[in-house]
Design a protein around this motif. Structure first.
Motif, PDB file in Angstrom:
ATOM      1  N   ARG A   1       2.272   7.610   4.337  1.00 46.24           N
ATOM      2  CA  ARG A   1       1.808   8.150   5.630  1.00 46.24           C
ATOM      3  C   ARG A   1       2.759   7.761   6.762  1.00 46.24           C
ATOM      4  NH1 ARG A   1      -3.060   6.562   3.246  1.00 46.24           N
ATOM      5  NH2 ARG A   1      -3.105   4.597   4.401  1.00 46.24           N
TER       6      ARG A   1
ATOM      7  N   ASP B   1       0.871  -1.189   0.000  1.00 47.60           N
ATOM      8  CA  ASP B   1       0.000   0.000   0.000  1.00 47.60           C
ATOM      9  C   ASP B   1       0.902   1.230   0.000  1.00 47.60           C
ATOM     10  OD1 ASP B   1      -1.704   2.124   0.544  1.00 47.60           O
ATOM     11  OD2 ASP B   1      -2.963   0.968   1.919  1.00 47.60           O
TER      12      ASP B   1
ATOM     13  N   ALA C   1      -0.155   3.999   2.408  1.00 47.95           N
ATOM     14  CA  ALA C   1       0.184   3.728   3.813  1.00 47.95           C
ATOM     15  C   ALA C   1       1.673   3.926   4.055  1.00 47.95           C
ATOM     16  CB  ALA C   1      -0.239   2.297   4.185  1.00 47.95           C
TER      17      ALA C   1
END
Length: 429
Positions: free
Chosen positions: A64, A58, A61
């Motif tokens: 982040r 991901d 993700a």
């Protein structure tokens, strides 16, 4: 585990170099965070250019996660700057006092100290302002609540700030003979929460620390009935349960308000609750009451030993920011970690020790390695002090071995009754 040192006491002082070392370690960790963030960013860029290489990843993700590490890096850098600034402010306060003292008889020495003062102030104007604030704020709040957080962004850990703030006075860590708590404590309600009959006494220092209340109780009192029918008590007093300064004065007496009151010589709700718990357990003035205290509990233990109506022959503390002045017939056992900011940064202490010849201070460094561990206050954790206590129990030092006789004496009791107590502040109308 190694590096245990046992002695008869020593000076505990504000160590500006220790603060600077903490700041350096923070900077090192911040650099590691930046390296991790950059690595994540590179990985994200590679995956974005060839998503078919790892379709299960991901990328959002991952991005982040990199951002969160970047935020942590910024916070660490701010905390580092605040720590180094505070170290300079502490040194300035100390140098000003030194220069004033030298001016009475050593003009050359005073001039050299003033030169260092000028270099500190000229290097960063905030240092002089903070030093002035520290002294003025202490004078204004020594009998009140805690000051507002200071430092860059107010990011210094609350316990580090509290210990350092108290330490600049150079005397609060050592309780002179005859010291008594002043003022009136907040009203408290003490309630027994559990009773038990332990199989016997602790078999050593580690066993004693393991008897700290493990539930919501803050104090445990054990009543020992000896072979001759005499009774004696051992009380176990926890450390701070709520370290948020803005919640001081709340329901739990073991908070930062009580911490600062005890530092500044004021009667705290936690001390009052401990005295009330002893009375509720049946201890009467003149009774033999020994005390085991961790962190804030160490300050409570100090005053029980110095000023209470009980006969305190043994005071055992771990991670305490204060040292009591005991009589020759009282034994003081102190466990202190050199990398525990709570124990290390409290000023004062005795250069020659205190208490009976069997008194001793056991010290060690918990973790000499750099890393995030340094920011967690783990060297102050009770578990770390239990490990140190195990080293003391295994030590061949004559003073540590002499303490074995105390545990054997307690072990001769024919009955042991234990009561745990929970205390709360009582709201006043």
């Amino acid at each position: 585990m190694s590096g245990l040192e046992i002695g008869h006491g020593g000076v505990i002082a504000v160590d500006t170099e220790q603060l600077r070392e903490v700041g350096s370690r923070m900077r090192s960790v911040a650099m590691q965070c930046e390296e991790a963030r950059a690595a994540i960013a590179r990985a994200g860029a590679l995956l974005a250019s060839a998503p078919e290489a790892a379709p299960q990843v991901d990328i959002g993700a991952l991005h982040r996660g990199g951002e969160r590490i970047g935020v942590l890096r910024a916070e660490l850098e701010d905390a580092c700057a605040g720590t180094l600034l505070m170290a300079d402010a502490f040194e300035l306060v100390e140098l000003r006092a030194q220069a004033e003292a030298l001016a009475l008889g050593d003009r050359a020495g005073a001039s050299a100290v003033r030169a260092r003062i000028h270099r500190l102030v000229d290097g960063d104007a905030r240092v002089g302002v903070m030093a002035d604030w520290l002294v003025a704020e202490w004078e204004l709040t020594r009998h009140g609540g805690p000051p507002a957080p200071i430092g860059v962004g107010g990011l210094l850990p609350s316990l580090l700030l509290a210990a350092a703030f108290a330490g600049i006075t150079s005397t609060l860590g050592k309780l002179p003979p005859g010291t008594t708590l002043k003022g009136v404590a907040d009203p408290v309600r003490v309630t027994p929460t559990a009773t038990s009959t332990p199989a016997g006494a602790p078999k050593g220092v580690a066993g004693a620390l393991k008897r700290m209340p493990s539930t919501s109780a803050q104090v445990a009192v054990e009543k020992y009935t000896m072979v001759d029918g005499a009774t004696r008590y051992v009380t176990y007093v926890k450390g701070t349960q709520n370290s948020s300064p803005w919640e001081g004065g709340g329901a739990d007496p073991w908070d930062m308000k009580s911490n600062l009151q005890l530092y500044q010589g004021q009667r705290s709700a936690s001390y009052q609750a401990t005295v009330d718990a002893l009375a509720a357990a049946g201890a009467e003035p003149g009774d033999r009451v020994d005390v085991v205290g961790y962190s804030q509990g160490g300050m409570i233990a100090a005053h029980l030993a110095m000023e209470s109506d009980y006969d305190v022959a043994l005071q055992l503390t771990a991670g305490s920011p204060q040292e009591s002045s005991l009589a020759d017939g009282q034994t003081l056992i102190q466990l202190s970690h050199s990398d525990d900011v709570v124990a290390k940064l409290a000023a004062g202490g005795s250069a020659t020790g205190t208490g009976s010849p069997d008194s001793f201070t056991a010290t060690r460094e918990v973790d000499p390695q750099d890393g995030l561990y340094d920011l967690s206050l783990q060297p102050h954790a009770l578990e770390a002090y239990i490990e140190t206590a195990q080293l003391v129990d295994a030590s061949s030092d004559p003073r540590a071995e002499a303490l074995d006789a105390y545990w054997r004496e307690l072990g001769d009791a024919v009955e042991v009754e234990r009561t745990e107590f929970h205390a709360e502040r009582v709201k006043q109308p």
